[in-house]
Design a protein around this motif. Structure first.
Motif, short mmCIF file in Angstrom:
data_model
loop_
_atom_site.label_atom_id
_atom_site.label_comp_id
_atom_site.label_asym_id
_atom_site.label_seq_id
_atom_site.Cartn_x
_atom_site.Cartn_y
_atom_site.Cartn_z
N ALA A 222 7.31 6.76 16.71
CA ALA A 222 6.93 6.23 15.40
C ALA A 222 7.48 4.85 15.08
O ALA A 222 7.42 4.42 13.94
CB ALA A 222 7.37 7.21 14.31
N LYS A 223 8.06 4.15 16.06
CA LYS A 223 8.64 2.83 15.82
C LYS A 223 9.77 2.87 14.77
O LYS A 223 9.95 1.93 14.01
CB LYS A 223 7.56 1.82 15.40
CG LYS A 223 6.60 1.45 16.52
CD LYS A 223 7.22 0.43 17.47
CE LYS A 223 6.30 0.03 18.60
NZ LYS A 223 6.37 1.00 19.73
N MET A 224 10.46 4.02 14.75
CA MET A 224 11.67 4.09 13.92
C MET A 224 12.84 3.78 14.85
O MET A 224 13.12 4.54 15.76
CB MET A 224 11.82 5.49 13.32
CG MET A 224 10.75 5.81 12.28
SD MET A 224 10.60 7.60 12.02
CE MET A 224 11.91 7.87 10.86
N PRO A 225 13.52 2.67 14.63
CA PRO A 225 14.47 2.21 15.66
C PRO A 225 15.84 2.86 15.65
O PRO A 225 16.57 2.78 16.63
CB PRO A 225 14.61 0.71 15.37
CG PRO A 225 14.22 0.54 13.95
CD PRO A 225 13.34 1.68 13.56
N TRP A 226 16.24 3.50 14.53
CA TRP A 226 17.63 3.91 14.44
C TRP A 226 17.80 5.42 14.44
O TRP A 226 17.01 6.14 13.84
CB TRP A 226 18.27 3.36 13.17
CG TRP A 226 18.13 1.89 13.04
CD1 TRP A 226 18.76 0.93 13.79
CD2 TRP A 226 17.28 1.18 12.12
NE1 TRP A 226 18.37 -0.32 13.38
CE2 TRP A 226 17.47 -0.20 12.35
CE3 TRP A 226 16.39 1.57 11.11
CZ2 TRP A 226 16.80 -1.18 11.63
CZ3 TRP A 226 15.74 0.60 10.39
CH2 TRP A 226 15.94 -0.76 10.66
N HIS A 227 18.85 5.87 15.09
CA HIS A 227 19.22 7.28 15.01
C HIS A 227 19.77 7.54 13.62
O HIS A 227 20.44 6.68 13.03
CB HIS A 227 20.28 7.60 16.07
CG HIS A 227 20.52 9.07 16.19
ND1 HIS A 227 21.38 9.74 15.36
CD2 HIS A 227 20.00 10.00 17.04
CE1 HIS A 227 21.39 11.02 15.69
NE2 HIS A 227 20.56 11.20 16.70
N GLU A 228 19.49 8.73 13.10
CA GLU A 228 19.91 9.05 11.74
C GLU A 228 21.42 8.88 11.53
O GLU A 228 21.87 8.44 10.47
CB GLU A 228 19.51 10.50 11.44
CG GLU A 228 19.57 10.81 9.98
CD GLU A 228 19.31 12.29 9.77
OE1 GLU A 228 18.14 12.67 9.91
OE2 GLU A 228 20.26 13.02 9.48
N GLY A 229 22.19 9.19 12.57
CA GLY A 229 23.64 9.08 12.45
C GLY A 229 24.12 7.66 12.24
O GLY A 229 25.22 7.42 11.72
N PHE A 230 23.31 6.69 12.64
CA PHE A 230 23.68 5.28 12.51
C PHE A 230 23.33 4.72 11.14
O PHE A 230 23.89 3.71 10.70
CB PHE A 230 22.99 4.48 13.63
CG PHE A 230 23.20 2.99 13.54
CD1 PHE A 230 24.48 2.44 13.65
CD2 PHE A 230 22.13 2.14 13.34
CE1 PHE A 230 24.68 1.06 13.56
CE2 PHE A 230 22.32 0.76 13.26
CZ PHE A 230 23.59 0.23 13.37
N LEU A 231 22.39 5.38 10.45
CA LEU A 231 21.88 4.82 9.19
C LEU A 231 22.96 4.59 8.12
O LEU A 231 22.93 3.57 7.43
CB LEU A 231 20.74 5.68 8.65
CG LEU A 231 19.46 5.61 9.51
CD1 LEU A 231 18.42 6.58 8.99
CD2 LEU A 231 18.91 4.20 9.54
N PRO A 232 23.94 5.52 7.97
CA PRO A 232 24.99 5.24 6.97
C PRO A 232 25.75 3.94 7.28
O PRO A 232 26.13 3.21 6.38
CB PRO A 232 25.92 6.44 7.08
CG PRO A 232 25.07 7.53 7.63
CD PRO A 232 24.09 6.86 8.55
N ILE A 233 25.95 3.66 8.57
CA ILE A 233 26.69 2.46 8.97
C ILE A 233 25.90 1.21 8.58
O ILE A 233 26.43 0.27 8.01
CB ILE A 233 26.90 2.45 10.51
CG1 ILE A 233 27.43 3.79 11.00
CG2 ILE A 233 27.72 1.26 10.96
CD1 ILE A 233 28.89 3.91 11.10
N LEU A 234 24.60 1.24 8.90
CA LEU A 234 23.74 0.09 8.58
C LEU A 234 23.57 -0.06 7.07
O LEU A 234 23.65 -1.17 6.53
CB LEU A 234 22.38 0.28 9.27
CG LEU A 234 21.37 -0.85 9.14
CD1 LEU A 234 21.95 -2.18 9.62
CD2 LEU A 234 20.09 -0.52 9.92
#
Lengths: 619, 79
Positions: A222-234
């Motif tokens: 789906a062209k979603m580049p980030w793992h969910e675990g990384f999203l809080p960091i970003l």
């Protein structure tokens, strides 16, 4: 385990939550709640680029809510950044963002075959880099031109594996070379552009783990580049940029000393026994913590000490322990004694003429911190971690210590506060206030805001809480428009006195300057320039400008009350304006007509116009 | 049907837990679009401590298939 909905995070308890503890389901619920409430959003964030951004915006909304900022989101259609920006009727423009997150995945701008050409040596890295910038720069410039938003531009994450394996660093066309050049070129391209902030995805992914930060399944599907675990960091990093740009900043770090600035208790160990520096693991940790605190000084954060010690002992430490990174003159205020900490913190705020809500307090005693939280809940308290190894990084979580831009004023801040203390003692030597003000020999320079002074002007609007008359915090975009037009003007004021430069200390926005009915959009003055009638000298100048030079018939001004801007409650009354409207909230609209205009006495301040400004007035 | 799974599906898709039944079709549930599907998968993966393969993610059409995939991976010791 799944949180029961009764104790679930919600908008009522969100300020007490650690945003990193929220999972995607909780984040989504919070985001729905924020959207349903429909409150006015302070941050209007648009996202554009060649990826599917969801669910990042929900994480950003939830994290911002935890920091007290309500945000609303618009996501541009996939890969239509330029179209959305160039079409004046696009949904993006209708949304009218004050922040625009731009993210480009490299593989779409520099497709596989091109990367192969680089590896085969048929194309140089330099050409590839300029091609990539050739996509990003015009999109960013279009955003700057067509919106007044601050652009948050992500850089490139960097590879988690090398095509050349362990030999990558031997090659001129390896991936380390490519990504290093790309990110460096990107940083340099926008280094002096006040409205572009680079979000360092390269560092963030390295910190989290590059291999873990990307979910290849979601990207391929789906062209979603980030793992969910990384999203809080970003999301946290994006929040830092947004919070700092909105002026959610802390100005002063107040430090406890024993077991905080150094290891051990001074009264027991003596100045040579306390632990800072090499030779002892705890000492090494405190040495690093002091170095990190010193670096905060360079960002413009001033340091104060607030501790229970004998003041003479503390002076002795700084005299003897010159091996410590921090020196006595790095501190602008010392509250050493046996008083309760919150009293010391209040005195620090009074001495520096700043609000207690701009203080950060670091202490190793949970009881002290609890007491400060009870009496001064607005102070951001940080407890020194039990493990000394965790101490050097213990202030990293405080968003208020981040600055979007560091200006020359910031690095000189400590010096300026120290001079203010000198000015204070000079004041005590004078029998009359007038005599004191005369002795200061204050000189002002006024000019229109230019690209060089724009970051400082924006910072003054963002940071000033006391002398902020209409509370309108002008954004970089608005200020830029003033600079390019002829009708409205942003005037920036610089001050100096016999003790030295105070720097750029105030901004006044004059709308429809050439009349016939001019209006003051806002007037802000840094707290270190208050109390010497600089405002009177500036208002005299503005009156002359409007009535004598531009021939205006009237000048309108507004005051909007907050808990903090009490010093300017009667500013315009004092300057001879008449109240023509009073709002329910205590806000006032003023009018000054040409006939009733007269300057107020203020002959102890000399004022000079910059040449450029004089010529633009004549135009 | 696993109650935790039911609650989680309802939560992520923003529907009533009563509406969730094992045979509910992805194609006939408004909020269970492609984005909703990936949200659901990642939430379930975190909750149950499993990681599904890309083809499994694509293939799953109903809560029953979700439960089956989760059980398959948990039985295999997680991954």
């Amino acid at each position: 385990m799944h949180t029961a909905s009764s104790s679930a995070p919600n908008l009522a308890n969100v300020r007490e939550l650690d945003p990193f503890s929220l999972d995607s389901v909780q984040v989504r619920r919070l985001s729905r709640e924020i959207r349903a409430r429909g409150a006015t959003a302070e941050a209007r964030i648009a996202y554009a680029g060649n990826v599917v951004f969801e669910p990042l915006p929900e994480f950003v909304e939830a994290h911002l809510a935890c920091h007290g900022v309500i945000a609303t989101t618009y996501i541009a259609p996939f890969d239509q950044t330029v179209q959305e920006l160039l079409d004046p009727d696009s949904a993006l423009h209708r949304f009218s963002p004050n922040f625009l997150v731009l993210h480009f995945e490299l593989d779409a701008i520099l497709p596989g075959p091109r990367q192969r050409d680089i590896e085969d040596g048929r194309e140089s890295i330099g050409t590839a880099v300029s091609d990539v910038l050739g996509t990003i720069t015009p999109a960013t410039q279009a955003a700057l031109r067509t919106t007044s938003a601050t652009v948050l531009l992500t850089n490139f994450a960097g590879p988690d594996c090398y095509d050349l394996g362990i030999a990558d660093s031997r090659s001129d066309s390896g991936q380390q070379e490519l990504f290093a050049q790309l990110n460096l070129t990107l940083a340099r391209e926008f280094r002096n552009e006040a409205r572009v902030q680079v979000v360092d995805a390269c560092r963030l992914t390295a910190y989290y783990g590059r291999g873990r930060a990307r979910d290849r399944r979601l990207y391929y599907l789906a062209k979603m580049p980030w793992h969910e675990g990384f999203l809080p960091i970003l999301a946290d990093e994006i929040c830092r940029h947004i919070g700092a740009t909105l002026g959610r900043i802390r100005k002063c770090l107040a430090l406890d000393l024993d077991n905080t600035l150094w290891g051990g208790v001074l009264a027991e160990e003596g100045p040579l026994g306390i632990l800072v520096g090499p030779g002892d693991p705890v000492g090494e940790a405190h040495f690093d913590l002091q170095r990190r605190i010193l670096a905060l000084r360079r960002r413009g954060i001033v340091l104060a000490a607030c501790s229970k010690n004998d003041p003479a002992d503390v002076e002795e430490v700084f005299r003897i322990r010159t091996d410590m990174p921090l020196r006595r003159d790095d501190f602008v205020c010392m509250q050493i004694g046996w008083d309760l900490k919150y009293c010391g913190l209040q005195r620090i705020a009074e001495t520096l003429n700043i609000g207690t809500d701009t203080l950060v307090f670091l202490d190793d005693n949970p009881a002290e911190i609890e007491l400060v939280r009870q009496f001064l809940p607005e102070v951001e308290c940080v407890l020194v971690p039990k493990d000394p190894a965790a101490r050097p990084t213990c202030l990293d979580g405080v968003h208020g210590l981040d600055r979007p831009v560091i200006t020359a004023e910031d690095s000189l801040k400590t010096l300026q506060y120290q001079k203010n203390t000198a000015r204070e003692s000079a004041r005590r030597e004078f029998p009359s206030l007038q005599g004191y003000l005369r002795s200061l020999r204050t000189r002002l320079t006024i000019e229109t805001v230019s690209p060089a002074t724009l970051p400082r002007a924006q910072q003054l609007f963002a940071k000033t809480n006391q002398f902020n008359v209409s509370m309108h915090r002008y954004s970089p975009g608005e200020l830029e428009q003033f600079a390019s037009g002829d009708r409205d003007r942003a005037l920036i004021i610089r001050a100096a006195d016999r003790f030295g430069e105070l720097g750029w200390i105030g901004v006044l926005v004059l709308l429809q300057a050439r009349g016939p009915h001019a209006r003051i959009g806002n007037f802000v003055l840094s707290c270190r320039a208050m109390g010497r009638e600089i405002e009177t000298a500036v208002m005299n100048y503005v009156k002359r400008l409007c009535f004598d030079r531009f021939g205006c018939a009237s000048l309108v001004a507004d005051y909007v009350p907050t808990a903090r801007n009490v010093p300017v409650r009667e500013l315009y009354e004092r300057q001879g304006f008449a109240v023509i409207e009073t709002g329910e909230d205590g806000s006032k609209r003023y009018l000054l007509e040409r006939a009733s205009m007269r300057p107020c006495p203020c002959d102890w301040i000399a004022l000079e116009e910059a040449a450029e400004w004089t010529s633009s007035c004549a135009r | 049907m696993d109650e935790q799974l039911r609650t989680l599906i309802a939560d992520v898709l923003g529907i009533d837990a009563q509406e969730v039944h094992p045979g509910m079709q992805r194609s006939q549930t408004g909020t269970w679009d492609s984005l909703g599907h990936l949200r659901l998968i990642t939430a379930l993966e975190r909750h149950f401590g499993v990681a599904l393969r890309m083809e499994e993610i694509e293939r799953i059409q109903t809560p029953a298939e979700l439960q089956e995939a989760i059980e398959r991976h948990r039985g295999a010791g997680g991954v």
